[in-house]
Design an enzyme around this catalytic site. Structure first.
Site, PDB file in Angstrom:
ATOM      1  N   SER A   1       0.805  -1.223   0.000  1.00 44.40           N
ATOM      2  CA  SER A   1       0.000   0.000   0.000  1.00 44.40           C
ATOM      3  C   SER A   1       0.838   1.272   0.000  1.00 44.40           C
ATOM      4  O   SER A   1       0.322   2.345  -0.322  1.00 44.40           O
ATOM      5  CB  SER A   1      -0.941   0.011   1.207  1.00 44.40           C
ATOM      6  OG  SER A   1      -0.196  -0.002   2.415  1.00 44.40           O
TER       7      SER A   1
ATOM      8  N   ASP B   1      -3.342  -9.535   6.022  1.00 44.41           N
ATOM      9  CA  ASP B   1      -2.724  -9.051   7.243  1.00 44.41           C
ATOM     10  C   ASP B   1      -1.682 -10.082   7.637  1.00 44.41           C
ATOM     11  O   ASP B   1      -2.021 -11.198   8.030  1.00 44.41           O
ATOM     12  CB  ASP B   1      -3.778  -8.900   8.345  1.00 44.41           C
ATOM     13  CG  ASP B   1      -3.200  -8.391   9.658  1.00 44.41           C
ATOM     14  OD1 ASP B   1      -1.961  -8.298   9.781  1.00 44.41           O
ATOM     15  OD2 ASP B   1      -3.981  -8.097  10.582  1.00 44.41           O
TER      16      ASP B   1
ATOM     17  N   SER C   1      15.243  -6.993   3.753  1.00 42.11           N
ATOM     18  CA  SER C   1      15.974  -6.834   5.000  1.00 42.11           C
ATOM     19  C   SER C   1      16.380  -5.370   5.132  1.00 42.11           C
ATOM     20  O   SER C   1      15.587  -4.456   4.869  1.00 42.11           O
ATOM     21  CB  SER C   1      17.177  -7.776   5.022  1.00 42.11           C
ATOM     22  OG  SER C   1      17.905  -7.659   6.221  1.00 42.11           O
TER      23      SER C   1
ATOM     24  N   TYR D   1      14.532  -3.303  16.120  1.00 45.48           N
ATOM     25  CA  TYR D   1      14.390  -3.366  14.666  1.00 45.48           C
ATOM     26  C   TYR D   1      15.589  -4.083  14.041  1.00 45.48           C
ATOM     27  O   TYR D   1      15.433  -4.974  13.203  1.00 45.48           O
ATOM     28  CB  TYR D   1      14.258  -1.967  14.086  1.00 45.48           C
ATOM     29  CG  TYR D   1      14.129  -1.940  12.581  1.00 45.48           C
ATOM     30  CD1 TYR D   1      12.925  -2.239  11.967  1.00 45.48           C
ATOM     31  CD2 TYR D   1      15.228  -1.624  11.779  1.00 45.48           C
ATOM     32  CE1 TYR D   1      12.809  -2.228  10.581  1.00 45.48           C
ATOM     33  CE2 TYR D   1      15.120  -1.600  10.402  1.00 45.48           C
ATOM     34  CZ  TYR D   1      13.908  -1.904   9.810  1.00 45.48           C
ATOM     35  OH  TYR D   1      13.809  -1.904   8.433  1.00 45.48           O
TER      36      TYR D   1
ATOM     37  N   LYS E   1      15.789  -7.732  11.872  1.00 47.32           N
ATOM     38  CA  LYS E   1      16.401  -7.894  10.557  1.00 47.32           C
ATOM     39  C   LYS E   1      17.570  -8.882  10.606  1.00 47.32           C
ATOM     40  O   LYS E   1      17.805  -9.625   9.642  1.00 47.32           O
ATOM     41  CB  LYS E   1      16.849  -6.541  10.008  1.00 47.32           C
ATOM     42  CG  LYS E   1      15.690  -5.598   9.689  1.00 47.32           C
ATOM     43  CD  LYS E   1      14.710  -6.206   8.689  1.00 47.32           C
ATOM     44  CE  LYS E   1      13.616  -5.236   8.318  1.00 47.32           C
ATOM     45  NZ  LYS E   1      12.640  -5.816   7.348  1.00 47.32           N
TER      46      LYS E   1
END
Length: 270
Positions: A14, A54, A132, A146, A150
Site C-alpha cells: 500500500s 494481514d 531486509s 528493529y 532484521k
C-alpha cells in the site's frame, strides 16, 4: 525470472517500497498481486491486483495466497516487504512493543513463506525475496529491536535457502540503507523514554533524520528488485550505493574503525 506470465505477490504493497515495487514490476509486464490490509483504501496502481492480507494473521495470509493461486494458477515470486519500525532505548522497550515488531518483521515473513512454499515446491520453481536492511548486518543505536528483527530475518533466509533449493526455489535478501519512506520518517517510538538516554537519543534521531532526507526514494529499491528477479542469483543484494559500501566495510574494515564510523554516523560521542 522472465516476466512473461510470471506471477508476483508483494506484501505491504500500500505504500513505500512495497507500492513502488508493485508498480515497477507491473510496469515491466509481470502479473502483480499486492497484499494490503485494506484493499478498499489502497491507492490503486495500474496493473496491480490487490488482495486483503494481514501478515499478522494466519487465516488472512492463507486466504490471500489461496485467492492469488485461484486467480493466477500459481505464485512464482513472493516479495516479503511488509514491515514496521521502532526506535528507542533497548532498556525502555516493553515486551509488548518487542513482540509486536517481531510479529510483523519475522513471523509475518514466516507466515507468508509457509503459505507460498507448497505451490512453489510443486511447480519446482520459485523465488522468495525478503526485504531486509543494512541493519540486518550492522548495529544501530536506539534501533536495537528493529535491527534484531532484521538480523533474525537474515538468518532465517539463509537457512531457508539451503532447505528449498533442491525444489527449484531460492531465497534472496534485499538490503537497503535508509529510504525516503514513511517507515523510516515516521518510525514508532517506544512509549517510555528514560531520561538517562534522552540526550544521546535526540542526537541519534537527528542524525538519522538527516540521512533520511538525503536517502534515495523507494523506487531505487524497486528497480533493484526488478534487476534481481531478472538477473543471476545472489543471496545478499545491497539495494543502493550506501548499502554496498556498508556491506563492504562490515566484511573487510577493522572492527574498531567500523564501530567509530557508526557512532559518528548516528551522532554519538566516541
Amino acid at each position: 525470472m522472465k516476466n512473461e506470465g510470471t506471477v508476483v505477490l508483494v506484501t505491504g504493497a500500500s505504500s513505500g517500497i512495497g507500492d513502488a515495487t508493485a508498480r515497477t514490476l507491473a510496469g515491466a509486464g509481470y502479473r502483480v498481486f499486492g497484499g494490503v490490509r485494506r484493499p478498499e483504501a489502497a491507492a490503486t496502481a495500474p496493473g496491480v491486483e490487490y488482495v486483503r492480507m494481514d501478515v499478522q494473521d494466519d487465516a488472512s495470509v492463507a486466504a490471500a495466497v489461496s485467492k492469488v493461486i485461484e486467480k493466477a494458477g500459481r505464485i512464482d515470486i513472493v516479495i516479503n516487504n511488509a514491515g514496521v519500525s521502532l526506535v528507542g532505548p533497548v532498556e525502555a522497550t516493553s515486551d509488548a512493543e518487542a513482540h509486536a515488531l517481531f510479529d510483523v518483521n519475522v513471523f509475518g515473513v514466516l507466515r507468508v513463506t509457509r503459505a507460498v512454499l507448497p505451490s512453489m515446491r510443486n511447480n519446482r520453481r520459485g523465488l522468495v525475496v525478503n526485504i531486509s536492511s543494512v541493519l540486518g548486518f550492522l548495529p544501530a543505536p536506539f534501533m536495537g529491536l528493529y535491527a534484531s528483527s532484521k538480523h533474525a530475518l537474515e538468518g532465517l533466509s539463509e537457512s531457508l535457502d539451503h532447505e528449498v533449493r533442491a525444489f527449484g526455489v531460492r531465497v534472496v535478501l534485499v538490503e537497503p540503507s535508509f529510504s525516503r519512506t514513511n517507515l523510516d520518517i515516521n518510525a514508532t517510538q517506544t512509549q517510555v523514554m528514560l531520561d538517562e538516554y534522552a540526550s544521546a537519543y535526540t542526537q541519534s534521531v537527528n542524525a538519522v533524520r538527516q540521512q533520511i532526507s538525503d536517502a534515495p526514494p523507494p523506487e531505487t529499491v524497486a528497480n533493484k528488485i526488478l534487476s534481481i528477479v531478472r538477473g543471476a542469483y545472489r543471496l545478499r543484494q545491497p539495494a543502493d550505493g550506501r548499502a554496498r559500501l556498508l556491506s563492504f566495510l562490515r566484511r573487510f574494515a577493522p572492527s574498531a574503525q567500523v564501530d567509530k564510523s557508526l557512532r559518528r554516523a548516528f551522532g554519538l560521542q566516541s
